[in-house]
Structure formats: C-alpha cells, structure tokens
Enzyme design. Structure first.
Site, PDB file in Angstrom:
ATOM      1  N   LYS A   1      -4.080   2.885  36.329  1.00 23.56           N
ATOM      2  CA  LYS A   1      -4.906   2.274  35.299  1.00 23.56           C
ATOM      3  C   LYS A   1      -6.077   3.201  34.982  1.00 23.56           C
ATOM      4  O   LYS A   1      -6.371   4.110  35.726  1.00 23.56           O
ATOM      5  CB  LYS A   1      -5.435   0.918  35.765  1.00 23.56           C
ATOM      6  CG  LYS A   1      -4.331  -0.125  35.878  1.00 23.56           C
ATOM      7  CD  LYS A   1      -4.853  -1.498  36.247  1.00 23.56           C
ATOM      8  CE  LYS A   1      -6.022  -1.976  35.461  1.00 23.56           C
ATOM      9  NZ  LYS A   1      -5.861  -1.922  33.986  1.00 23.56           N
TER      10      LYS A   1
ATOM     11  N   GLU B   1     -12.542  -2.845  36.260  1.00 24.99           N
ATOM     12  CA  GLU B   1     -11.224  -3.482  36.437  1.00 24.99           C
ATOM     13  C   GLU B   1     -10.925  -3.674  37.925  1.00 24.99           C
ATOM     14  O   GLU B   1     -10.427  -4.725  38.343  1.00 24.99           O
ATOM     15  CB  GLU B   1     -10.131  -2.624  35.783  1.00 24.99           C
ATOM     16  CG  GLU B   1     -10.249  -2.580  34.274  1.00 24.99           C
ATOM     17  CD  GLU B   1      -9.295  -1.611  33.589  1.00 24.99           C
ATOM     18  OE1 GLU B   1      -9.136  -1.726  32.374  1.00 24.99           O
ATOM     19  OE2 GLU B   1      -8.721  -0.735  34.259  1.00 24.99           O
TER      20      GLU B   1
ATOM     21  N   ASP C   1      -4.660  -8.109  33.014  1.00 25.23           N
ATOM     22  CA  ASP C   1      -4.999  -6.763  32.534  1.00 25.23           C
ATOM     23  C   ASP C   1      -3.716  -5.961  32.317  1.00 25.23           C
ATOM     24  O   ASP C   1      -2.655  -6.286  32.857  1.00 25.23           O
ATOM     25  CB  ASP C   1      -5.905  -6.067  33.563  1.00 25.23           C
ATOM     26  CG  ASP C   1      -6.637  -4.875  32.967  1.00 25.23           C
ATOM     27  OD1 ASP C   1      -6.448  -4.561  31.776  1.00 25.23           O
ATOM     28  OD2 ASP C   1      -7.419  -4.246  33.713  1.00 25.23           O
ATOM     29  N   GLY C   2      -3.850  -4.907  31.537  1.00 25.37           N
ATOM     30  CA  GLY C   2      -2.721  -4.003  31.279  1.00 25.37           C
ATOM     31  C   GLY C   2      -2.632  -2.917  32.334  1.00 25.37           C
ATOM     32  O   GLY C   2      -3.335  -2.944  33.341  1.00 25.37           O
ATOM     33  N   ALA C   3      -1.768  -1.924  32.073  1.00 23.54           N
ATOM     34  CA  ALA C   3      -1.612  -0.786  32.990  1.00 23.54           C
ATOM     35  C   ALA C   3      -1.068   0.398  32.210  1.00 23.54           C
ATOM     36  O   ALA C   3      -0.429   0.229  31.160  1.00 23.54           O
ATOM     37  CB  ALA C   3      -0.658  -1.148  34.124  1.00 23.54           C
ATOM     38  N   ASP C   4      -1.325   1.585  32.738  1.00 26.76           N
ATOM     39  CA  ASP C   4      -0.722   2.788  32.148  1.00 26.76           C
ATOM     40  C   ASP C   4       0.666   3.014  32.732  1.00 26.76           C
ATOM     41  O   ASP C   4       1.547   3.549  32.068  1.00 26.76           O
ATOM     42  CB  ASP C   4      -1.619   4.008  32.406  1.00 26.76           C
ATOM     43  CG  ASP C   4      -2.978   3.813  31.761  1.00 26.76           C
ATOM     44  OD1 ASP C   4      -3.022   3.491  30.566  1.00 26.76           O
ATOM     45  OD2 ASP C   4      -3.994   3.933  32.465  1.00 26.76           O
TER      46      ASP C   4
ATOM     47  N   THR D   1      -8.961  -4.628  29.964  1.00 26.80           N
ATOM     48  CA  THR D   1      -9.320  -3.773  28.820  1.00 26.80           C
ATOM     49  C   THR D   1      -8.075  -3.070  28.278  1.00 26.80           C
ATOM     50  O   THR D   1      -7.200  -2.703  29.053  1.00 26.80           O
ATOM     51  CB  THR D   1     -10.338  -2.710  29.292  1.00 26.80           C
ATOM     52  OG1 THR D   1     -11.512  -3.390  29.734  1.00 26.80           O
ATOM     53  CG2 THR D   1     -10.719  -1.756  28.177  1.00 26.80           C
TER      54      THR D   1
ATOM     55  N   SER E   1      -5.313  -2.211  24.619  1.00 24.48           N
ATOM     56  CA  SER E   1      -4.662  -2.816  23.455  1.00 24.48           C
ATOM     57  C   SER E   1      -3.792  -4.019  23.853  1.00 24.48           C
ATOM     58  O   SER E   1      -3.657  -4.976  23.080  1.00 24.48           O
ATOM     59  CB  SER E   1      -3.818  -1.774  22.729  1.00 24.48           C
ATOM     60  OG  SER E   1      -2.891  -1.187  23.627  1.00 24.48           O
ATOM     61  N   THR E   2      -3.228  -3.992  25.053  1.00 23.64           N
ATOM     62  CA  THR E   2      -2.413  -5.135  25.496  1.00 23.64           C
ATOM     63  C   THR E   2      -3.330  -6.318  25.807  1.00 23.64           C
ATOM     64  O   THR E   2      -3.066  -7.453  25.392  1.00 23.64           O
ATOM     65  CB  THR E   2      -1.576  -4.756  26.746  1.00 23.64           C
ATOM     66  OG1 THR E   2      -1.010  -3.465  26.541  1.00 23.64           O
ATOM     67  CG2 THR E   2      -0.473  -5.762  26.994  1.00 23.64           C
TER      68      THR E   2
HETATM   69  C1  5RP Z   1      -7.999   0.540  30.693  1.00 25.32           C
HETATM   70  C2  5RP Z   1      -6.681   0.296  31.297  1.00 25.32           C
HETATM   71  C3  5RP Z   1      -5.619  -0.291  30.436  1.00 25.32           C
HETATM   72  O1  5RP Z   1      -5.189  -1.480  31.000  1.00 25.32           O
HETATM   73  C4  5RP Z   1      -4.476   0.677  30.310  1.00 25.32           C
HETATM   74  O2  5RP Z   1      -4.976   1.930  29.847  1.00 25.32           O
HETATM   75  C5  5RP Z   1      -3.411   0.160  29.362  1.00 25.32           C
HETATM   76  O3  5RP Z   1      -3.866   0.194  28.054  1.00 25.32           O
HETATM   77  P1  5RP Z   1      -3.022  -0.371  26.838  1.00 25.32           P
HETATM   78  O4  5RP Z   1      -2.852  -1.829  27.062  1.00 25.32           O
HETATM   79  O5  5RP Z   1      -3.868  -0.046  25.628  1.00 25.32           O
HETATM   80  O6  5RP Z   1      -1.712   0.365  26.801  1.00 25.32           O
HETATM   81  O7  5RP Z   1      -6.437   0.534  32.458  1.00 25.32           O
HETATM   82  O8  5RP Z   1      -8.872   1.212  31.566  1.00 25.32           O
END
Ligand code: 5RP
Length: 227
Positions: free
Chosen positions: A94, A103, A81-84, A28, A30-31
C-alpha cells in the site's frame, strides 16, 4: 468491464460489513473514493468516520459525514481501504497514494480490515509494484543506501510531501519471499516512518471486483487441536 467499474463494484460490496451506529475507518485512493460514495448512501445509519488522508476527509465532509479524530475513537469495528497489491494471504503493498502511515495506524486500531480492489491488484507474489516507504526528509539518502544493501532500488517520489510532512521512497526489486521479515527489517531502519508492506497486519477480508462479480477472500484460521 472497465477497471474503475470493478473498483466500484468491490467498494459497494463493502457496505454489508458496516454496522449501524458505528464509526467507520476509511482509507485513501480511487477505490476508497467509491466506498465513500457508497457510505454516503447510508450516512444516517453510521456515527461518522475516521479518515487516513486529507483528501478522503474532504470527500467524506462533502457528503456531510462527520470525520472524527482517531484519538477520540476507542472502538473501530471496521476499516475499508484499497491496495496496490494483495496476495492470497491477504498481505498487501500500500502507499501508492502516499497515505501509508495513517492507513497503517487506522488498520492497527480496527477490528476488521476489509480490502477493496479490482482484480488487477491480486498477485501470487508481492513485489510487482514498487514498495513505498515514508521517511523523515533528512534521512532520505541514508535510508536509500540501507535499502540498496537489502537489494532494493529506491527512487525518491518527486514533488510529493505526505500529510505528515515526510517524503516517499518507492523501492523496486526487493526480494519479497518473506514479507513479514522484510517489513520488520525496513521498519527497523532509523528514519523510516512507515513501510507500505502490510504483512504482519494484513487484511481480514478482501473484496475483489472481477468481470464475474465480487470474489471474497477471507483469512483462514487454522485451529490447533490438542488431545
Ligand atoms: C494509498 C493506498 C491506496 O489504497 C492504493 O494506492 C490503491 O489505490 P487505488 O484504489 O487508487 O488503486 O494505499 O496510500
């Protein structure tokens, strides 16, 4: 180069980890949205996807990619998946998009977790970003008090209800020098559904979009040699 372009470059690079005929785990954010766009370009080569959020499911279905219930899927070779935040050990924070529980479940099932991110997410030490924790609504105050005891400053994320009907606490200033221990300690608090620390089960590969291309980080497995 704009951050969004770096996210896109990293996401498209993840296509090479997709095996034809398989179901792909999709995260989930934007990435990951870029990864779904990339996946659409090879949609006839895959069996479908499992998704970590309603928003990703909508995007997948808009491309005609079948979305499976995880309970009906017994083999999941890949999760993207992406990450913060992500460190060099491929441990992550995340949950910025509040989808951390699903996730974590999909990450647990998948053989290989590929994290896609732009270079701003790479950190030496986790903890610059707040740590999201999904909690049962009636336990919010109790868990906040426990988190303060652990040294954190919890903040209730306003106007957010997760796909599972719970609330999110974003916790600042926690000591993350031992992410695995911290993950265990928070997980043990009654009323916590999921902590957004992905330390015990981190990523296996990270594809980091930089202005010079995509950096690939991989877990190094140290072999125990015995005579
Ligand atoms: C969602 C997440 C996302 O992977 C994380 O927040 C990164 O988001 P983005 O790709 O928008 O920067 O953990 O729960």
């Amino acid at each position: 180069m704009a951050r969004d372009q770096l996210k896109k470059t990293a996401s498209w690079a993840a296509l090479k980890y997709v095996r034809s005929g398989t179901i792909v785990g999709v995260g989930t954010g934007s990435t990951t949205a870029h990864f779904i766009d990339a996946l659409a370009s090879i949609k006839h080569q895959i069996a479908g996807a499992v998704s970590s959020s309603e928003s990703s499911s909508v995007r997948l279905k808009s491309y005609g990619i079948p979305v499976f219930d995880l309970n009906d899927v017994h083999l999941l070779p890949l999760y993207v998946d992406g990450a913060d935040e992500i460190n060099d050990q491929l441990q992550m924070i995340k949950g910025g998009g509040a989808a951390l529980t699903r996730e974590k479940i999909i990450a647990a099932v998948a053989d290989c977790f590929v994290c896609v991110a732009d270079t701003s997410k790479r950190v030496e030490k986790l903890g610059r970003a707040p740590l999201p924790i999904e909690v049962i609504p009636m336990a919010r105050s109790y868990i906040s008090r426990q988190l303060i005891r652990l040294g954190g400053w919890p903040k209730h994320r306003q106007n957010v209800i997760t796909d599972n009907g719970n609330v999110i606490l974003d916790v600042y200033h926690l000591d993350m020098s031992d992410p695995i221990q911290l993950e265990k300690a928070i997980k043990a608090l009654t009323g916590v559904v999921t902590v957004g620390l992905f330390a015990e089960r981190g990523a296996d590969v990270a594809l980091i979009g930089t202005t010079h291309g995509v950096s690939i980080l991989q877990k190094i497995f140290l072999q125990n040699t015995q005579d």
